[in-house]
Design a protein around this motif. Structure first.
Motif, PDB file in Angstrom:
ATOM      1  N   UNK A  66     -16.455  42.033  45.402  1.00 48.55           N
ATOM      2  CA  UNK A  66     -16.576  43.454  45.076  1.00 48.55           C
ATOM      3  C   UNK A  66     -15.196  44.082  44.873  1.00 48.55           C
ATOM      4  N   UNK A  67     -15.128  45.148  44.086  1.00 47.79           N
ATOM      5  CA  UNK A  67     -13.843  45.795  43.806  1.00 47.79           C
ATOM      6  C   UNK A  67     -13.158  46.359  45.048  1.00 47.79           C
ATOM      7  N   UNK A 120     -12.300  48.688  53.667  1.00 43.02           N
ATOM      8  CA  UNK A 120     -13.067  48.447  52.437  1.00 43.02           C
ATOM      9  C   UNK A 120     -13.283  46.953  52.209  1.00 43.02           C
ATOM     10  N   UNK A 121     -12.220  46.172  52.332  1.00 39.63           N
ATOM     11  CA  UNK A 121     -12.338  44.730  52.061  1.00 39.63           C
ATOM     12  C   UNK A 121     -13.224  44.069  53.117  1.00 39.63           C
ATOM     13  N   UNK A 134      -7.331  44.400  59.542  1.00 39.73           N
ATOM     14  CA  UNK A 134      -7.410  45.849  59.357  1.00 39.73           C
ATOM     15  C   UNK A 134      -6.086  46.535  59.682  1.00 39.73           C
ATOM     16  N   UNK A 135      -5.055  45.766  59.985  1.00 40.62           N
ATOM     17  CA  UNK A 135      -3.718  46.313  60.165  1.00 40.62           C
ATOM     18  C   UNK A 135      -3.167  46.732  58.801  1.00 40.62           C
ATOM     19  N   UNK A 161      -0.325  38.489  52.830  1.00 41.13           N
ATOM     20  CA  UNK A 161      -0.954  39.106  53.999  1.00 41.13           C
ATOM     21  C   UNK A 161      -1.424  40.510  53.600  1.00 41.13           C
ATOM     22  N   UNK A 162      -2.735  40.679  53.431  1.00 44.56           N
ATOM     23  CA  UNK A 162      -3.310  41.945  52.958  1.00 44.56           C
ATOM     24  C   UNK A 162      -3.631  42.859  54.134  1.00 44.56           C
ATOM     25  N   UNK A 163      -3.277  44.122  53.992  1.00 49.00           N
ATOM     26  CA  UNK A 163      -3.646  45.139  54.964  1.00 49.00           C
ATOM     27  C   UNK A 163      -4.923  45.835  54.516  1.00 49.00           C
TER      28      UNK A 163
END
Length: 187
Positions: A9-10, A103-104, A73-74, A96-98
């Motif tokens: 999902x976007x 949302x993600x 979620x950081x 490393x995605x925050x």
């Protein structure tokens, strides 16, 4: 409902990667195989052991055409601070995605709402942005990154050989099966 076989999902998020902040979207997962590894939080206990384990196989994954994305979620700022202060996390070369907006985590159905943290979820995504494999563990059970290599090899094999399937414990070069009426009841 399972997310296997569905399109990612976007989303749009900030990430820390090799000393820089970058933007990552669902489009970032297209054109190559991806592993998305969700974990509860930076500066914790099991999480750094898992992320280091994933880094240890990162060169192998890269050689297989796979990019790795870790997500918690950081914020991306927190990822940088952790990267700068932890000898273990300092080794990480992947993205490393925050996800402070969650949302993600919600898109991948791994958000623990009451904690505001992610489950330990691992997703293998094909070059079209379609989820091919999911593993979700309880927060106190760490994952083994080596397991990913065979799962990805199997996913890549069946993508290239759509008339074949990989049986249990399949390894690259092992026999596969061609589903047919002749096999029914004979395995």
């Amino acid at each position: 409902m399972s997310l296997v076989g569905t399109q990612v999902k976007p989303f749009k998020a900030q990430a820390y990667h090799n000393g820089k902040f970058i933007e990552v979207t669902e489009e970032s997962f297209k054109g190559h195989w991806s592993v998305v590894c969700f974990y509860p939080a930076d500066f914790t206990f099991v999480c750094p052991t898992e992320l280091e384990d994933l880094q240890n196989i990162y060169p192998t994954l890269k050689s297989m055409g796979v990019e790795v994305y870790s997500v918690s979620t950081d914020t991306h700022f927190t990822h940088k601070a952790w990267h700068d202060t932890s000898e273990t996390i300092k080794k990480i070369e992947y993205i490393m995605i925050g996800d402070p907006s969650h949302v993600i985590c919600r898109n991948f159905d791994v958000l623990i709402e009451e904690a505001g943290q992610a489950d330990r979820g691992t997703f293998i995504i094909d070059p079209d942005g379609v989820i091919q494999s999911i593993e979700i563990n309880a927060g106190n059970i760490g994952r083994d990154a080596d397991v990913l290599i065979n799962k990805i090899k199997a996913a890549q094999y069946v993508r290239n050989h759509p008339d074949e399937v990989c049986p249990a414990k399949w390894k690259e070069g092992s026999a596969t099966l061609k589903p047919s009426l002749d096999l029914v009841g004979k395995i």
